[in-house]
Design an enzyme around this catalytic site. Structure first.
Site, PDB file in Angstrom:
ATOM      1  N   GLU B  60       0.822  -1.222   0.000  1.00 19.64           N
ATOM      2  CA  GLU B  60       0.000   0.000   0.000  1.00 19.64           C
ATOM      3  C   GLU B  60       0.850   1.264   0.000  1.00 19.64           C
ATOM      4  OE1 GLU B  60      -0.966  -2.670   1.690  1.00 19.64           O
ATOM      5  OE2 GLU B  60      -3.014  -3.045   1.016  1.00 19.64           O
ATOM      6  N   HIS B 129     -10.340  -4.961   9.938  1.00 20.59           N
ATOM      7  CA  HIS B 129     -10.808  -4.726   8.567  1.00 20.59           C
ATOM      8  C   HIS B 129     -12.092  -3.905   8.517  1.00 20.59           C
ATOM      9  CE1 HIS B 129      -7.911  -7.772   7.567  1.00 20.59           C
ATOM     10  NE2 HIS B 129      -8.294  -7.872   6.319  1.00 20.59           N
TER      11      HIS B 129
END
Lengths: 360, 330
Positions: B60, B129
């Site tokens: 990322e 998450h």
């Protein structure tokens, strides 16, 4: 119509040039490189002096001309000057960590704009909003000056990606210190650069110490070129104190990237003469180390070489030294007299658009 | 007007902008060969090729930073995150690089980049998450934060975000991708929605409900029907659409009329998105309010895995109805 960046617009009209093609006087390019190394050294010495010498104001209060952190480049000049010598202004990109004064000057920043930025003045290259760690001159391809260790390595990847996407023929020199190679961004960016085969040259300016932690204590692999293993790209050492070697190797790496053969990783080995920042007393370094390093001072090395080749006389050397001293002194004087930015300017430059925003 | 999935609205927005501008490209994990982790980019690799639809490793920081660097050089990247929860590992790229580089350089760059992906709770993914990232990014000067609540908004706002010269945080939600809605036909012209303007999606006279994104779609709209049908309360509903910069004018004008206000989101309350909105409202509305501003938010706990525990932590129709009744002294 597509909106292009200011950077792109400024560079679009120029065709790629060949660096150092003109050499009207014998040794002129060489002396210019020597002069630039001297200028950087002088600039940094004067910066340290200014940092450590608060000014007494008329009202009796004391003001610090330079605030924040200030990381000096003395001892590493051959790397910045070597890269600048092969840099295609307007096409190539350079992105760097916070030890960015030397590269900025080498890429042609007016010393007054550089020191004015350290003073936080309106005339600073970043209008007094960046300071010592954030010197930018986008129109020549100097993309900073970034304060977070390793945080800018993915930016270098992205700049090289853009060069490849737009087929500009430019390459990106992405520089960082040996401390940065232990950040995750190093791994992520080098891996992606190789996968995408972008024209990036990753250069670790290995001065042997990450702030105060020696390579032996921060890297499990002491040979920092080997930290480039595993990315399927060339990885090797370069003598970072020899401007001729740096030039030659950067040209090779740049040409290779320009040919579309992908990125490489270079450990440019050097030594910094001053502390990590101006507040660092260098207690972790022995006298012997420092004495040994002085023998490989990039400026002295180059002076000696030019003399041996008959390209530098006593008079020329004195003229260069006096010239840079005068230039730096004048830049500091002017920058000190320059105004602070207007207080309202603090609201400028955060965003490009005005809101509400309705696209055309 | 065609009725399409929100997923398709996003795809149409990206495709139209890619057709319009060669500098737009899409990059992220599984966006190309896999056709998108959530099939948002399905078919785009085939249409635009690997130069413009680019798969990345699970890095990322690497690919979000790549986007920022490319944007500084004049490209217009769309960076897809599989989940906004994963951006905790690359926040430096978004906050320090995307949001700061223009300011820090004294305005030498434009940073026309869109970061997009699923935000918030997507059913039983547990604490790591399920982050609602809006308040994390909406407090950062230099960023624009957008949260659509319908397919039409997804399309119109994403197209504007791609054309915008500032970095945009575009917050979708995985559970909303299947939602259907009317979206203007591309044949009828270029459809965009402005950034920084809230939408009064339901006029009402008794109370103003301020919300956005998934909370609005999931619980506010049903709650409003319930309030009207079963409690005789006529709520005015404001869909913020953009969370930074916040359109306080629209909210303030509404509350000046209704004199009551309830904010609903799925964020945590303390330092949450609603808290930030409250900060903008309390002073200008002090003399107009007939009751304290209510804030319906998630429970202040990590998000639990169990379906019933997860549902229990979130704002519900019942909680909204109770808060609205409290604000209306009913």
């Amino acid at each position: 119509m597509a909106v292009t960046s200011e950077v792109e617009k400024r560079s679009a009209s120029k065709a790629p040039g060949v660096n150092g093609a003109e050499d009207p006087g014998k040794g002129q390019s060489e002396r210019e490189r020597l002069r630039m190394m001297m200028l950087i050294r002088r600039f940094e010495e004067k910066t340290e002096q200014a940092y450590k010498t608060p000014r007494k104001l008329p009202d009796g209060s004391v003001a610090q001309l330079i605030g924040g952190f200030c990381h000096l480049y003395s001892g590493q000049e051959a790397i910045a000057v070597g890269i600048a010598a092969v840099f295609n202004k307007g096409f190539d990109a350079l992105v760097n960590g916070y030890r960015c004064h030397g590269h900025s000057l080498a890429l042609g920043m007016d010393p007054r704009a550089a020191i004015a930025e350290l003073f936080g003045k309106e005339t600073g290259c970043s209008k007094g909003k960046g300071g010592s760690m954030h010197l930018f001159q986008a129109e020549v391809g100097n993309h900073g000056g970034h304060g977070i260790v390793g945080g800018h390595i993915p930016l270098g990847l992205g700049m090289a990606f853009a060069q490849s996407y737009k087929k500009t023929g430019g390459v990106t020199y992405c520089l960082f210190g040996d401390g940065a190679i232990n950040q995750g961004t190093f791994n992520e960016a080098l891996n992606m650069a190789s996968l995408l085969k972008v024209p990036a040259i990753f250069i670790v300016e290995n001065n042997g110490v990450a702030m105060g932690t020696q390579v032996e204590r921060h890297s499990a692999e002491k040979d920092l070129a080997k930290r480039g293993c595993g990315f399927n790209m060339p990885h090797y050492h370069v003598d970072g104190n020899d401007v001729d070697v740096v030039m030659e190797e950067m040209k090779k790496a740049g040409d290779r990237a320009r040919r579309g053969e992908g990125p490489c990783y270079i450990s440019a080995d050097t030594f910094r003469f001053r502390g990590h920042s101006t507040s660092d007393p260098l207690k972790y370094r022995t006298k012997e180390e420092a004495e040994k390093a002085k023998l490989r001072d990039p400026i002295t090395l180059y002076e000696t070489r030019l003399r041996e080749k008959g390209l530098l006389s006593d008079e020329q050397q004195t003229a260069l030294e006096e010239g840079v001293a005068e230039e730096v002194n004048r830049a500091f004087e002017m920058a000190e007299a320059d105004p602070n930015p207007p207080l309202d300017s603090r609201f400028d430059d955060a965003l490009s658009e005005t809101y509400p925003y309705q696209p055309k | 007007m065609p009725v399409i999935q929100l997923r398709q609205a996003l795809r149409e927005a990206m495709s139209e902008e890619m057709d319009r501008d060669e500098n737009v490209f899409l990059m992220g994990e599984e966006v190309a060969q896999y056709n998108g982790a959530y099939k948002v980019s399905e078919g785009m690799l085939e249409k635009y090729g690997p130069r413009r639809i680019i798969d990345t490793p699970i890095s990322e920081a690497g690919f979000s930073g790549l986007g920022v660097g490319a944007a500084c050089m004049g490209l217009r990247p769309i960076i897809e995150f599989m989940s906004w929860s994963f951006t905790w590992v690359c926040m430096d790229q978004i906050v320090n690089n995307a949001a700061n580089v223009r300011y820090m350089s004294g305005g030498q760059y434009k940073v026309p980049i869109v970061f997009r992906g699923g935000n918030g709770i997507a059913h039983q993914l547990a604490a790591t998450h399920s982050h609602r990232m809006e308040s994390v990014y909406a407090r950062i000067p230099g960023l624009i934060v957008v949260a659509p609540s319908t397919p039409a908004e997804a399309k119109g706002l994403l197209k504007s975000s791609i054309r915008c010269d500032d970095p945009v945080i575009f917050l979708e939600n995985e559970k909303m991708l299947n939602e259907m809605g009317e979206v203007p036909d591309p044949k009828d012209g270029d459809f965009t929605l402005p950034l920084g303007i809230a939408n009064v999606e339901r006029p009402g006279k008794d109370v103003t409900i301020v919300s956005y994104g998934r909370a609005l779609a999931r619980v506010v709209r049903p709650a409003v029907e319930h309030l009207a049908n079963d409690h005789g309360i006529d709520a005015e509903v404001i869909d913020l659409r953009t969370l930074r910069p916040l359109d306080t004018t629209t909210v303030i004008n509404s509350v000046k009329k209704t004199n009551r206000c309830v904010i609903v989101d799925e964020d945590w309350g303390y330092c949450g998105m609603g808290s930030g909105i409250l900060f903008k409202l309390q002073k200008p509305l002090f003399d107009y309010l007939d009751a304290p501003i209510e804030y319906v938010h998630s429970d202040e706990i990590p998000v639990p895995y169990n379906h019933y525990l997860e549902e229990a932590m979130l704002p519900s129709v019942d909680r909204i109805v109770a808060s609205v009744k409290e604000a209306c002294y009913r």
